[in-house]
Design a protein around this motif. Structure first.
Motif, PDB file in Angstrom:
ATOM      1  N   CYS A 199       0.856  -1.176   0.000  1.00 16.28           N
ATOM      2  CA  CYS A 199       0.000   0.000   0.000  1.00 16.28           C
ATOM      3  C   CYS A 199       0.892   1.225   0.000  1.00 16.28           C
ATOM      4  O   CYS A 199       1.899   1.283   0.730  1.00 16.28           O
ATOM      5  CB  CYS A 199      -0.893  -0.003   1.247  1.00 16.28           C
ATOM      6  SG  CYS A 199      -1.856   1.505   1.462  1.00 16.28           S
ATOM      7  N   TYR A 236      -3.812  -1.130   5.984  1.00 17.90           N
ATOM      8  CA  TYR A 236      -3.129  -1.099   4.691  1.00 17.90           C
ATOM      9  C   TYR A 236      -3.663  -2.143   3.710  1.00 17.90           C
ATOM     10  O   TYR A 236      -3.033  -2.416   2.704  1.00 17.90           O
ATOM     11  CB  TYR A 236      -1.624  -1.308   4.890  1.00 17.90           C
ATOM     12  CG  TYR A 236      -0.959  -0.200   5.677  1.00 17.90           C
ATOM     13  CD1 TYR A 236      -0.497   0.946   5.043  1.00 17.90           C
ATOM     14  CD2 TYR A 236      -0.799  -0.294   7.058  1.00 17.90           C
ATOM     15  CE1 TYR A 236       0.114   1.967   5.757  1.00 17.90           C
ATOM     16  CE2 TYR A 236      -0.194   0.717   7.777  1.00 17.90           C
ATOM     17  CZ  TYR A 236       0.260   1.843   7.121  1.00 17.90           C
ATOM     18  OH  TYR A 236       0.857   2.855   7.839  1.00 17.90           O
ATOM     19  N   THR A 238      -6.457  -3.662   0.866  1.00 19.31           N
ATOM     20  CA  THR A 238      -6.879  -3.053  -0.398  1.00 19.31           C
ATOM     21  C   THR A 238      -7.906  -1.941  -0.236  1.00 19.31           C
ATOM     22  O   THR A 238      -7.797  -0.886  -0.849  1.00 19.31           O
ATOM     23  CB  THR A 238      -7.462  -4.145  -1.327  1.00 19.31           C
ATOM     24  OG1 THR A 238      -6.498  -5.186  -1.468  1.00 19.31           O
ATOM     25  CG2 THR A 238      -7.767  -3.567  -2.697  1.00 19.31           C
ATOM     26  N   LEU A 240      -8.497  -0.272   2.546  1.00 27.62           N
ATOM     27  CA  LEU A 240      -8.071   0.662   3.604  1.00 27.62           C
ATOM     28  C   LEU A 240      -9.133   0.836   4.690  1.00 27.62           C
ATOM     29  O   LEU A 240      -9.263   1.911   5.282  1.00 27.62           O
ATOM     30  CB  LEU A 240      -7.732   2.042   3.006  1.00 27.62           C
ATOM     31  CG  LEU A 240      -6.567   2.107   2.015  1.00 27.62           C
ATOM     32  CD1 LEU A 240      -6.429   3.527   1.475  1.00 27.62           C
ATOM     33  CD2 LEU A 240      -5.268   1.666   2.657  1.00 27.62           C
TER      34      LEU A 240
END
Length: 396
Positions: A199, A236, A238, A240
């Motif tokens: 990320c 972190y 996908t 968030l």
């Protein structure tokens, strides 16, 4: 790692690592903007007042170093690793008292800052990174790096894209060796935890860890303990989701701790996540001067993620009067960016963070996170449905 030297007397090393900054006489007379490198190789731009503040800070670091050396001499090199109070049932009474005294001393010392030369050792021990590393074979990291070499994923592509944008101009990070080292750490972790993968924001965190820790492998384990134990889950991933939860909790805290600021910003239709998202994802590494960031991390690795809320609230609190005079969103952003970039004295920030913001317990924060989770998940689900609906329309 960057600036790695042969082992020598720690006190002498500390002295050599903290030079006094001396701007030229012309700069002093004209009060011009000056550029210089800080302890970790970052180019800092400021006026002579900023230089004087940094000199005062470095003198405080020397004084703090002498306190740590004295404790190491009297209590032993690893005195801070004595049994924790929570394990006190099996301890003798005298040992429990000693453990309590050490815990109180340690918390106070860490809030005043860990000397740079001791930081790698203290972080690695107190964060849980050493324990995490001890649960796997000694060759784990090297085996992982060899196993993933040459593999291409969405994460590795994004990492390669972000490497040259990670602290550009740094004398070690922005070199082929620096890029390669940072890439190994980030790619290695992306395979260790496929839910996180990679990320944006982690590149800055990992880069600063590399500058602090003695070895690449230690930086990897610090990143692992940070993501797996210190910070909340899903910060972190996908979608968030964890980060969105933190932002909602932060907005609530701002309303409670700084009601005048919160009300004014709401009137301006200013969403605090415009600035706070980067603070939380990069753990202030892109916003605060490096030495101030690392003082925040000293506390983060010992007390946990609550320090992020303390510091974020303190930044708003320190500029309350200025913020209340703003009329535009852009003015708010400019004030906050200018403030964070020139917070060269960590004590100024941390004094407000802990003395003026008030206490926050991990339990209270956990309850507030659970309260916000349903709304965040519903919002993310709605966003996903919208995206899928648009995709269907495009495919027709």
């Amino acid at each position: 790692m960057y600036g790695t030297q042969s082992k020598r007397d720690l006190a002498l090393e500390l002295q050599s690592q903290i030079p006094i900054l001396r701007p030229s006489i012309h700069s002093r007379r004209a009060n011009l903007t000056v550029k210089f490198q800080d302890l970790y190789g970052f180019t800092v731009e400021g006026n002579v007042d900023d230089v004087n503040v940094l000199n005062e800070v470095r003198e405080k670091v020397r004084e703090q170093g002498r306190v740590w050396w004295a404790l190491e001499a009297s209590k032993g090199a690893n005195w801070y690793l004595q049994p924790e109070v929570s394990n006190g049932i099996a301890l003798k009474s005298s040992l429990k008292i000693s453990a309590v005294a050490n815990a109180i001393t340690l918390k106070r010392l860490i809030r005043k800052g860990i000397p740079p030369v001791l930081r790698p050792k203290v972080w690695f021990s107190l964060s849980g990174a050493a324990k995490k590393k001890s649960t796997v074979p000694e060759s784990y990291y090297n085996d992982l790096i060899k196993a993933v070499e040459g593999k291409v994923t969405a994460a590795t592509k994004q990492i390669d894209h972000d490497l040259p944008r990670t602290f550009p101009g740094h004398p070690w990070l922005d070199t082929p060796e620096g890029h390669a080292t940072l890439r190994r750490v980030l790619v290695g972790y992306s395979f260790r935890d496929s839910d996180v993968g990679y990320c944006q924001g982690l590149n800055y965190v990992a880069a600063l860890l590399l500058l602090v820790m003695k070895t690449e492998e230690d930086a990897f384990w610090m990143l692992a303990v940070l993501l797996e134990n210190v910070l909340v889950n899903d910060c972190y991933t996908t979608n968030l989701s964890g980060c969105h939860v933190e932002q909602r909790v932060f907005k609530d805290l701002l309303t409670k701790k700084c009601p005048r600021i919160a009300a004014h910003l709401e009137a301006l239709e200013f969403d605090v996540s415009l600035v706070a998202t980067e603070w939380f994802l990069c753990l202030f590494s892109k916003s605060l001067p490096s030495e101030t960031t690392l003082r925040v991390w000293d506390i983060l690795f010992y007390e946990g993620a609550k320090v992020l809320f303390h510091v974020a609230l303190a930044i708003f609190k320190m500029k309350e009067d200025e913020l209340l005079l703003t009329h535009h969103v852009g003015d708010v952003i400019n004030i906050l960016q200018r403030t964070t970039h020139h917070l060269f004295d960590p004590d100024d920030l941390l004094t407000v963070a802990f003395d003026k913001i008030g206490s926050m317990t991990t339990t209270t924060l956990s309850k507030q996170r659970k309260k916000q989770e349903p709304a965040v998940m519903a919002e993310l689900d709605q966003r996903l449905r919208r995206l899928n609906s648009l995709k269907v329309e495009e495919d027709k």
